[in-house]
Write a protein that holds these residues in place. Structure first.
Motif, PDB file in Angstrom:
ATOM      1  N   GLY A  47       0.613  -1.264   0.135  1.00  0.00           N
ATOM      2  CA  GLY A  47       0.203  -0.051  -0.018  1.00  0.00           C
ATOM      3  C   GLY A  47       0.979   1.451  -0.022  1.00  0.00           C
ATOM      4  N   ARG A  48       2.100   1.247  -0.106  1.00  0.00           N
ATOM      5  CA  ARG A  48       2.742   2.440  -0.125  1.00  0.00           C
ATOM      6  C   ARG A  48       2.754   3.272   1.080  1.00  0.00           C
ATOM      7  NH1 ARG A  48       1.820   1.634  -5.515  1.00  0.00           N
ATOM      8  NH2 ARG A  48       3.822   1.385  -6.734  1.00  0.00           N
ATOM      9  N   HIS A  49       3.258   4.401   1.165  1.00  0.00           N
ATOM     10  CA  HIS A  49       2.728   5.382   2.345  1.00  0.00           C
ATOM     11  C   HIS A  49       3.463   4.959   3.660  1.00  0.00           C
ATOM     12  CE1 HIS A  49       1.272   8.764   4.540  1.00  0.00           C
ATOM     13  NE2 HIS A  49       0.887   9.355   3.509  1.00  0.00           N
ATOM     14  N   GLY A  50       4.570   4.314   3.521  1.00  0.00           N
ATOM     15  CA  GLY A  50       4.986   3.648   4.902  1.00  0.00           C
ATOM     16  C   GLY A  50       6.448   3.244   4.833  1.00  0.00           C
ATOM     17  N   ILE A  51       6.773   2.434   5.820  1.00  0.00           N
ATOM     18  CA  ILE A  51       8.290   1.932   5.890  1.00  0.00           C
ATOM     19  C   ILE A  51       8.214   0.427   6.221  1.00  0.00           C
ATOM     20  CG2 ILE A  51       8.307   2.794   8.283  1.00  0.00           C
ATOM     21  CD1 ILE A  51      11.242   3.421   7.624  1.00  0.00           C
ATOM     22  N   ALA A  52       9.368  -0.269   5.749  1.00  0.00           N
ATOM     23  CA  ALA A  52       9.485  -1.564   6.287  1.00  0.00           C
ATOM     24  C   ALA A  52      11.006  -1.699   6.494  1.00  0.00           C
ATOM     25  CB  ALA A  52       8.957  -2.510   5.122  1.00  0.00           C
ATOM     26  N   PHE A  53      11.232  -2.494   7.700  1.00  0.00           N
ATOM     27  CA  PHE A  53      12.812  -2.894   7.952  1.00  0.00           C
ATOM     28  C   PHE A  53      12.895  -4.378   7.512  1.00  0.00           C
ATOM     29  CE2 PHE A  53      11.425   0.278  10.711  1.00  0.00           C
ATOM     30  CZ  PHE A  53      12.542   1.350  10.842  1.00  0.00           C
ATOM     31  N   TYR A  54      14.042  -4.693   6.815  1.00  0.00           N
ATOM     32  CA  TYR A  54      14.305  -5.789   6.275  1.00  0.00           C
ATOM     33  C   TYR A  54      14.642  -6.756   7.457  1.00  0.00           C
ATOM     34  CZ  TYR A  54      16.593  -9.694   3.773  1.00  0.00           C
ATOM     35  OH  TYR A  54      16.928 -10.910   3.439  1.00  0.00           O
ATOM     36  N   ASP A  55      13.896  -8.066   7.020  1.00  0.00           N
ATOM     37  CA  ASP A  55      14.175  -9.009   7.764  1.00  0.00           C
ATOM     38  C   ASP A  55      13.864 -10.427   7.054  1.00  0.00           C
ATOM     39  OD1 ASP A  55      13.810 -11.238   9.639  1.00  0.00           O
ATOM     40  OD2 ASP A  55      12.605 -10.071  11.235  1.00  0.00           O
ATOM     41  N   ASP A  56      14.875 -11.241   7.172  1.00  0.00           N
ATOM     42  CA  ASP A  56      14.979 -12.361   5.988  1.00  0.00           C
ATOM     43  C   ASP A  56      13.764 -13.563   6.477  1.00  0.00           C
ATOM     44  OD1 ASP A  56      16.151 -13.166   8.485  1.00  0.00           O
ATOM     45  OD2 ASP A  56      17.805 -14.231   7.490  1.00  0.00           O
ATOM     46  N   LYS A  57      13.394 -13.286   7.844  1.00  0.00           N
ATOM     47  CA  LYS A  57      12.279 -14.270   8.010  1.00  0.00           C
ATOM     48  C   LYS A  57      10.716 -13.595   7.951  1.00  0.00           C
ATOM     49  CE  LYS A  57      15.069 -16.740  11.554  1.00  0.00           C
ATOM     50  NZ  LYS A  57      15.159 -17.022  13.047  1.00  0.00           N
ATOM     51  N   LYS A  58      10.532 -12.541   8.507  1.00  0.00           N
ATOM     52  CA  LYS A  58       9.271 -11.891   8.244  1.00  0.00           C
ATOM     53  C   LYS A  58       9.248 -10.373   8.410  1.00  0.00           C
ATOM     54  CE  LYS A  58       4.442 -11.669  10.220  1.00  0.00           C
ATOM     55  NZ  LYS A  58       3.569 -12.417  11.182  1.00  0.00           N
ATOM     56  N   MET A  59       8.888  -9.532   7.233  1.00  0.00           N
ATOM     57  CA  MET A  59       8.937  -8.275   7.435  1.00  0.00           C
ATOM     58  C   MET A  59       7.352  -7.644   7.615  1.00  0.00           C
ATOM     59  SD  MET A  59      11.536  -6.903   4.287  1.00  0.00           S
ATOM     60  CE  MET A  59      10.734  -8.075   3.295  1.00  0.00           C
ATOM     61  N   LYS A  60       7.599  -6.331   8.387  1.00  0.00           N
ATOM     62  CA  LYS A  60       6.544  -5.849   9.101  1.00  0.00           C
ATOM     63  C   LYS A  60       6.198  -4.351   8.312  1.00  0.00           C
ATOM     64  CE  LYS A  60       4.175  -4.381  13.134  1.00  0.00           C
ATOM     65  NZ  LYS A  60       4.433  -4.313  14.687  1.00  0.00           N
ATOM     66  N   TYR A  61       5.139  -4.005   7.671  1.00  0.00           N
ATOM     67  CA  TYR A  61       4.828  -2.951   7.038  1.00  0.00           C
ATOM     68  C   TYR A  61       4.185  -1.749   8.100  1.00  0.00           C
ATOM     69  CZ  TYR A  61       1.921   0.658   4.706  1.00  0.00           C
ATOM     70  OH  TYR A  61       1.473   2.016   4.186  1.00  0.00           O
ATOM     71  N   ILE A  62       4.664  -0.540   8.132  1.00  0.00           N
ATOM     72  CA  ILE A  62       4.311   0.529   9.077  1.00  0.00           C
ATOM     73  C   ILE A  62       3.942   1.522   8.140  1.00  0.00           C
ATOM     74  CG2 ILE A  62       5.093   1.855  10.974  1.00  0.00           C
ATOM     75  CD1 ILE A  62       7.389  -0.235  11.540  1.00  0.00           C
ATOM     76  N   LYS A  63       2.791   1.962   8.570  1.00  0.00           N
ATOM     77  CA  LYS A  63       2.205   3.148   7.966  1.00  0.00           C
ATOM     78  C   LYS A  63       2.711   4.214   8.556  1.00  0.00           C
ATOM     79  CE  LYS A  63      -1.399   5.101   5.337  1.00  0.00           C
ATOM     80  NZ  LYS A  63      -1.228   4.999   4.186  1.00  0.00           N
ATOM     81  N   CYS A  64       3.110   5.427   7.242  1.00  0.00           N
ATOM     82  CA  CYS A  64       3.753   6.504   7.972  1.00  0.00           C
ATOM     83  C   CYS A  64       2.867   7.732   7.160  1.00  0.00           C
ATOM     84  CB  CYS A  64       5.145   6.574   7.621  1.00  0.00           C
ATOM     85  SG  CYS A  64       6.356   5.375   8.689  1.00  0.00           S
TER      86      CYS A  64
END
Length: 475
Positions: free
Chosen positions: A458-475
């Protein structure tokens, strides 16, 4: 905007004002040296000429003395010769001696020539000349006495008048001499050339001649002494001129060394080390150094400008992709933790197509400005291409992910305010990857994957790389 390209200032190379640059001018030194050398050369030539003149005078005085001595000796020799010939004729009656005598007084004239020679060499009114003239007068008195004796001898021997030399025959005898008996006449002849009176007269001739020789010697010695003094002065002047020439040459060498050679050597050394020149030496060298330094500063300024343009994006003033490659080579060697934030403007292609490239450029500039305002001053900002940006944060690890989220929200909040004036909606998406020690190629790939994850959610956010599971954070 921080790190933007500054407006180019065209620096004009100014011609150094020689009046403002202090220093001795080489041409003035050259003019001065030419004047000194000319003066010294002229004095040297004059001193050499003076030495030659006084040397010639001394030589001339010596030659005159030799000639004067020869003249005195010639007068004595001629006087003795006349005496000898007269006595031989009286004793032998041989007319050859009488003729020799007459040749001397009529043809050779050695005594008269000797006096003339002395007058030429020692001047006519010289004391030696006067004494020799008296000696000649005394010799002429003896000549009359000798002619009288020889005429009497001719009469005594009853020579034919044709055989008697004219000078002897023309000498008039007194009646007392003519009336003498033969024996007394012969004795008279002998007494005239051998008597005490004759000998005393000869002694006076020798005495006058010796005195003339002494006077000639005194005159010559006085002249030589005077010439010696003048010659010594001339030689001293010449020595002084030579010393001054030597001093002038040394002074010229020293000035050349200080004002030209030393500065030029310093200039060559500075140029070889790529440094500015020290203002030193003559006025011309100072002007040269000042001009070079202006060119040096202009070149440095131009080089810095070229380097800046080569490493920075023309639109935003941020570091460009080329600079990013150079920067990552440096960061690979760092032991510090690093966070790489990859940023992309959401739906930028649609914005460009809808509002035009001019508006698109303005948005890119605005985003670049807000990145530099919201993130830390010590972070590195790169426009990677198009609408993509990268922020590299030193000394930051995964424990500081909230800081990055906060910075991203600040950027999107600024873009939201921008939308109210320009367009309907504007935001950025971010992908973040961390490195425990320095930069590595995986860091870029991981951040790119995190950014792609945000775009998928959905864009308009940020994600931190994680080789197992990444999480989308709305900004």
């Amino acid at each position: 905007m921080r790190k933007k390209i500054q407006e180019t200032k065209h620096t004009t190379l100014k011609r150094p004002n020689s009046k403002e640059i202090k220093g001795i001018k080489i041409r003035f030194i050259i003019y001065f040296m030419i004047f000194i050398l000319t003066a010294m050369f002229t004095l040297t030539v004059l001193s050499i000429s003076n030495v030659k003149h006084h040397y010639d005078e001394m030589t001339s005085a010596t030659n005159h003395y030799i000639d004067a001595r020869d003249a005195i000796d010639n007068l004595l020799s001629a006087s003795d010769y006349l005496t000898e010939q007269a006595r031989l004729f009286i004793m032998t009656g041989n007319l050859i001696y009488a003729r020799n005598y007459c040749d001397e007084i009529e043809v050779t004239h050695r005594r008269e020539n000797a006096l003339a020679s002395l007058e030429r060499n020692l001047l006519e009114n010289n004391k030696a000349t006067q004494l020799l003239r008296l000696a000649l007068q005394e010799s002429n008195l003896l000549k009359l006495q000798e002619l009288r004796a020889m005429h009497l001898k001719c009469i005594n021997l009853e020579y034919d008048e044709k055989d008697i030399p004219e000078s002897i025959q023309c000498f008039k005898l007194k009646d007392d001499d003519l009336n003498l008996p033969d024996i007394e006449m012969n004795e008279k002849c002998i007494d005239l050339v051998f008597g005490n009176e004759y000998i005393a007269s000869k002694s006076r001739i020798v005495s006058k001649s010796d005195q003339a020789a002494e006077r000639a010697e005194e005159t010559t010695l006085k002249k030589q002494e005077q010439c010696t003094i003048e010659l010594r002065r001339a030689i001293n002047l010449q020595v002084i001129c030579m010393i001054l020439l030597l001093i002038d040459a040394l002074f010229t060498c020293i000035l050349t060394l200080i004002l030209i050679i030393s500065p030029l050597a310093s200039f060559i050394k500075s140029i070889s080390h790529g440094e500015k020149l020290k203002i030193k030496g003559s006025s011309e060298c100072r002007v040269l150094a000042s001009t070079y330094n202006q060119i040096y500063d202009l070149n440095v300024e131009n080089q810095n400008e070229l380097n800046y343009k080569a490493e920075h994006d023309a639109l935003t003033g941020l570091l460009n992709r080329s600079a990013f490659d150079t920067l990552t080579e440096y960061l690979e060697k760092l032991p510090n933790p690093i966070a790489l934030v990859m940023i992309d403007i959401d739906h930028f292609k649609n914005i460009n197509d809808t509002y035009g490239h001019k508006t698109g450029d303005e948005i890119i500039q605005f985003v670049a400005h807000e990145l530099t305002e919201c993130f830390r001053n010590k972070d590195y900002f790169i426009r990677f291409g198009g609408d993509e940006f990268i922020v590299i944060m030193i000394n930051l690890n995964s424990k500081n992910d909230e800081l990055i989220v906060q910075k991203t929200k600040q950027v999107n909040e600024a873009l939201k305010n921008y939308c109210t004036n320009k367009i309907d909606t504007l935001s950025v998406s971010c992908g973040v990857a961390f490195s425990i020690e320095g930069y590595n190629q995986n860091l870029f790939t991981q951040a790119d994957k995190a950014l792609y994850f945000v775009k998928e959610h959905g864009r308009h956010g940020i994600a931190f790389y994680d080789d197992k599971k990444m999480k989308y954070i709305k900004c």
